[in-house]
Design a protein around this motif. Structure first.
Motif, mmCIF file in Angstrom:
data_model
loop_
_atom_site.group_PDB
_atom_site.id
_atom_site.type_symbol
_atom_site.label_atom_id
_atom_site.label_comp_id
_atom_site.label_asym_id
_atom_site.label_seq_id
_atom_site.Cartn_x
_atom_site.Cartn_y
_atom_site.Cartn_z
ATOM 1 N N TRP A 72 32.253 30.932 43.662
ATOM 2 C CA TRP A 72 32.083 31.035 45.122
ATOM 3 C C TRP A 72 31.359 29.813 45.640
ATOM 4 O O TRP A 72 30.394 29.346 45.028
ATOM 5 C CB TRP A 72 31.291 32.300 45.474
ATOM 6 N N THR B 150 31.548 43.390 39.703
ATOM 7 C CA THR B 150 32.157 44.414 40.542
ATOM 8 C C THR B 150 31.576 45.755 40.174
ATOM 9 O O THR B 150 31.223 45.998 39.004
ATOM 10 C CB THR B 150 33.695 44.409 40.391
ATOM 11 N N THR C 163 32.760 43.679 45.178
ATOM 12 C CA THR C 163 32.728 42.531 44.265
ATOM 13 C C THR C 163 31.881 41.444 44.905
ATOM 14 O O THR C 163 31.865 41.280 46.124
ATOM 15 C CB THR C 163 34.144 42.018 43.996
ATOM 16 N N GLY C 164 31.169 40.674 44.082
ATOM 17 C CA GLY C 164 30.365 39.571 44.591
ATOM 18 C C GLY C 164 29.514 38.978 43.491
ATOM 19 O O GLY C 164 29.580 39.414 42.328
ATOM 20 N N VAL D 142 28.264 39.583 48.784
ATOM 21 C CA VAL D 142 29.705 39.614 49.014
ATOM 22 C C VAL D 142 30.180 38.244 49.501
ATOM 23 O O VAL D 142 29.515 37.581 50.295
ATOM 24 C CB VAL D 142 30.039 40.717 50.041
ATOM 25 N N ARG D 143 31.366 37.810 49.008
ATOM 26 C CA ARG D 143 31.884 36.482 49.345
ATOM 27 C C ARG D 143 32.820 36.491 50.557
ATOM 28 O O ARG D 143 32.943 35.492 51.269
ATOM 29 C CB ARG D 143 32.652 35.922 48.155
ATOM 30 N N ASP E 37 36.309 41.313 49.233
ATOM 31 C CA ASP E 37 35.415 41.863 48.211
ATOM 32 C C ASP E 37 35.029 43.313 48.476
ATOM 33 O O ASP E 37 34.312 43.919 47.672
ATOM 34 C CB ASP E 37 34.144 41.018 48.104
ATOM 35 N N THR F 88 40.625 43.318 38.904
ATOM 36 C CA THR F 88 39.332 42.916 38.345
ATOM 37 C C THR F 88 39.390 42.563 36.869
ATOM 38 O O THR F 88 38.498 41.888 36.358
ATOM 39 C CB THR F 88 38.301 44.033 38.522
#
Length: 802
Positions: free
Chosen positions: A449, A533, A586-587, A603-604, A608, A653
């Protein structure tokens, strides 16, 4: 007393003479001889008459004159240049050529040969052999930059060191009668040629176009000095490897990236392309920067055994493209002179440091991991002092591979500046780097990220861990970019962070798969900096200023954890469902010690957040739940045709294998809901399903394109992946199973396993060196030295040629 009768003897002799017949007279004078004389031009210069090749001289009078006053004779040469004189009585004769010498020739035999006719007679031979005065072909190979038609050394580009061949006849076939290379100014000369037809062939570079074609034919007359200038268009540019292989004195044009210019002498610098590197000595060397791409034209030569281009007659700078990634080498490769002129890197233990002059220049003796000793040469003007080294310590070393034939170990690594020394080794694992607070280290990892609103902040990870990076000079990075970072380890608000001096993108690939985690692991900061995640029940969404959000989620074990959302990610507070809903987030795991707990999932982007089905978790989470019974939804990527109990599945994932007695027949692309127990077999994470339900169908999933390094690191285990590269080896095992090695573009080696029951036999593979693309699931077998391997599913998974 002796008596004599002279008168009686004289009378007897006279009576005998009167009584002789014709045979008696022949015995007195001897038998006549025949003389054959040939007159010709020895066209091929072999010294003998060759019919159909040499040129006969016809209609010339040949005279044989007796040197004792007797009768001689004459005759005229016929169409084959031959004359025959008969009836020559015993004695010696001088033979004369009564014609005009062929223009442009010289007599190679005696001007007046003498023959002796024996008493008993004989068939005599002699010849008048002429040879042509030699002709020549001279010229110059050049690019007519001023369009004058003539070579102007101030304006035109000569092509030095280019091979040229001369053939007899009108075609360039067979064995050439002469070969040469053009001189420094492009000149060439074929001398001492006999009259006839000749063909000149130019061994042009791929970047050259010869005006009129690479073969040119001309006819030579005796003594002719033929001029044959050869013009070309295009360039003399070759790749650096070909320039290194060129002959001394050949003009070459190469394009590459500068890896070092000696800061004390701008005349000396190194550049490389994707094939090789080389030293340049430019008498008018401009100031260059590492990472600039340049094109130079100069003469390929050598100095003290080191290949170089010098002098340089033209240079063009195309600007900064970034420093090339150093090639990892071994001590054996350094000592063998491999990769000379390239930027390389190696780890080694310092054994000794020896000064070579009073100014501080020194040679460092180092051993690599295999125990091979090699040399490091350090000019004191690099800023590296002999006292900077610690004998017995391990260093990560970077530099160019130079050469000096005066040394015992002529091939050596030449350090450029202090940053080329990395105490402790070169690229550390991220897990190791995280423990080195305050130290300068080198790490390599995959971008997970980069904040789209602040490109100074990004995260990367390898197979051992993740880390955040803050770099004021960062450029835009993509998820999946493989980067190498040199910098200092520190911390910000309790989060381990790296502050780089340099960031180099060394490749690209897929973004990392997230690690499945629990709330307890998040709160403990166990995987700080990594992509994770987690699935749980939404508890609350606390909206902060600017629509940023502090979200609380409770996992299946009842543990609450925090998720932080910066609204600039594109995920607004309105995207969250009502509390009580099941969500999958997810992040990256970040840290801010102003909060309690400090660790949190960051979080991106909007992608996510997934609203999930209650009671189900992601495959990534399931992989971390050894011994637990879980439910997942995923897509089937493969069920082995010879054993339906074994199949693979994945979601967004991660992936996993399954082993199920009584498994249903599944198709690639089937969406299934699986409830079962997570375990492992030979270190491969595996589910033992209790219930499998096909809930839909769809197209087969596309593979994730990966590198060999990712395969060998165990990333993407259980997923459908694809790797491309060069076939190295095919080892046939029992039952025609195969273990195949493929080298990718970065030089990494990936292992492919083929069970012959899938229909792929050893003969299906091309010869080593061919380009192949292989698809398959990423499996594991801890009995092997390299446990991670791509498992081919069927013949369609092998593509030859890319």
């Amino acid at each position: 007393m002796r008596r004599s009768f002279p008168r009686v003897l004289a009378v007897a002799a006279l009576l005998a003479l009167v009584g002789c017949d014709e045979e008696s007279i022949t015995l007195a004078t001897g038998s006549p001889s025949t003389l054959t004389v040939r007159a010709y031009v020895d066209t091929n210069g072999d010294g003998v008459w060759t019919a159909g090749v040499d040129e006969p001289i016809a209609s010339v009078t040949i005279t044989a004159t007796s040197t004792s006053g007797g009768a001689g004779g004459d005759a005229t040469t016929g169409a084959e240049g031959q004359a025959t004189l008969e009836g020559l009585l015993p004695g010696s004769y001088e033979v004369q050529f009564g014609g005009t010498m062929p223009t442009g020739s010289a007599l190679s035999t005696a001007a007046n040969p003498v023959v002796v006719a024996p008493f008993r007679g004989a068939a005599l031979e002699t010849e008048f052999r002429f040879t042509w005065f030699p002709a020549s072909i001279t010229g110059r190979l050049f690019r007519d930059d001023d369009d004058s038609g003539d070579f102007d050394p101030a304006a035109d580009l000569p092509a030095a060191g280019i091979g040229m061949a001369l053939y007899a006849g009108s075609t360039a076939t067979g064995t050439p009668i002469a070969t040469l290379q053009t001189s420094a100014d492009g000149a060439y000369a074929f001398m001492g040629l006999r009259p006839g037809t000749y063909t000149v062939e130019v061994d042009a570079l791929e970047t050259m176009e010869i005006v009129g074609g690479t073969t040119q034919t001309l006819m030579l007359a005796p003594e002719q000095a033929a001029s044959l200038p050869v013009l070309f268009t295009g360039t003399l540019r070759v790749d650096v490897a070909d320039a290194r292989a060129a002959a001394d004195g050949q003009t070459v044009t190469i394009r590459g990236v500068v890896t070092w210019q000696a800061q004390w002498d701008s005349r000396s610098y190194f550049l490389q392309d994707g094939t090789a590197g080389i030293n340049v000595f430019d008498f008018d060397g401009p100031d260059l920067q590492i990472g600039e791409e340049i094109e130079i034209t100069g003469t390929r030569g050598a100095f003290r055994g080191e290949l170089q281009v010098s002098p340089v007659v033209a240079l063009e700078n195309f600007g900064d493209v970034g420093e090339p990634t150093p090639r990892a080498v071994t001590g054996d490769e350094i000592n063998a002179g491999m990769f000379q002129g390239e930027l390389v890197t190696i780890d080694g233990i310092v054994q000794a440091v020896d000064l070579v002059n009073n100014f501080g220049t020194h040679v460092v003796t180092v051993t690599d991991g295999a125990g091979t000793t090699f040399s490091i040469y350090v000019d004191n003007r690099t800023g590296v002092d002999a006292g900077d080294w610690s004998v017995g310590s391990t260093y990560g070393l970077t530099g160019v591979l130079g050469f000096d034939e005066r040394d015992a170990l002529p091939s050596r690594l030449e350090v450029r500046f202090a940053e080329d020394l990395q105490l402790g080794g070169s690229a550390l694992s991220i897990a190791d780097a995280r423990t080195r607070d305050g130290e300068s280290v080198v790490i390599q990892g995959v971008i997970s990220w980069q904040a789209n609103w602040d490109d100074r902040v990004f995260f990367l990870q390898d197979a051992t861990g993740g880390i955040s990076v803050f770099f004021g000079g960062a450029e835009a990075l993509q998820r999946g970019d493989v980067v190498q970072i040199r910098g200092t380890i520190g911390a910000f608000r309790g989060e381990v962070q790296m502050s780089p001096q340099s960031v180099t993108v060394v490749g690209s690939g897929p973004a990392p798969s997230p690690r499945g985690v629990t709330g307890a692991e998040i709160n403990a900061g166990s995987f700080q900096g990594e992509l994770v995640t987690v699935t749980g029940e939404l508890v609350s969404v606390n909206v902060l200023s600017f629509d940023n959000q502090d979200v609380t989620i409770r996992d299946a074990a009842g543990t609450e954890f925090s998720v932080y959302v910066d609204s600039r990610t594109g995920l607004g507070s309105g995207a969250w469902p009502a509390p009580g809903a099941t969500v999958r987030v997810t992040g990256v795991i970040g840290n801010d010690d102003r909060n309690d707990p400090a660790a949190r999932v960051e979080v991106r982007g909007a992608e996510d957040l997934v609203v999930a089905t209650a009671g189900q978790i992601s495959v990534a989470e399931a992989r971390s739940m050894d011994g637990m019974t879980v439910t997942i939804e995923a897509v089937v990527t493969w069920q082995t045709s010879w054993d339906s109990r074994v199949y693979f599945f994945q979601d967004g994932t991660g992936g996993m294998s399954a082993f199920q007695n009584g498994a249903p027949n599944l198709n690639r692309g089937d969406r299934v809901r699986i409830t079962g127990t997570v375990g492992s077999f030979r270190s491969e994470v595996q589910m033992s399903p209790d219930v499998v339900t096909v809930i839909g169908g769809g197209p087969p999933l596309a593979p994730r394109v990966v590198t060999a390094a990712a395969v060998n690191a165990g990333l993407y285990q259980g997923e459908l992946v694809q790797v491309s590269g060069t076939l190295v080896n095919v080892e046939t095992l029992s039952f025609d199973n195969q273990e195949v090695t493929v080298r990718d573009a970065a030089g990494g080696m990936a292992t492919i396993y083929v069970d012959s029951r899938n229909g792929v036999l050893p003969a299906a593979w091309p010869a080593p060196g061919a380009s192949v693309t292989v698809t398959g699931t990423l499996g594991t077998d801890d009995r092997l030295d390299q446990p991670y391997r791509i498992e081919l599913r069927d013949a369609a998974d092998l593509q030859v040629g890319g």
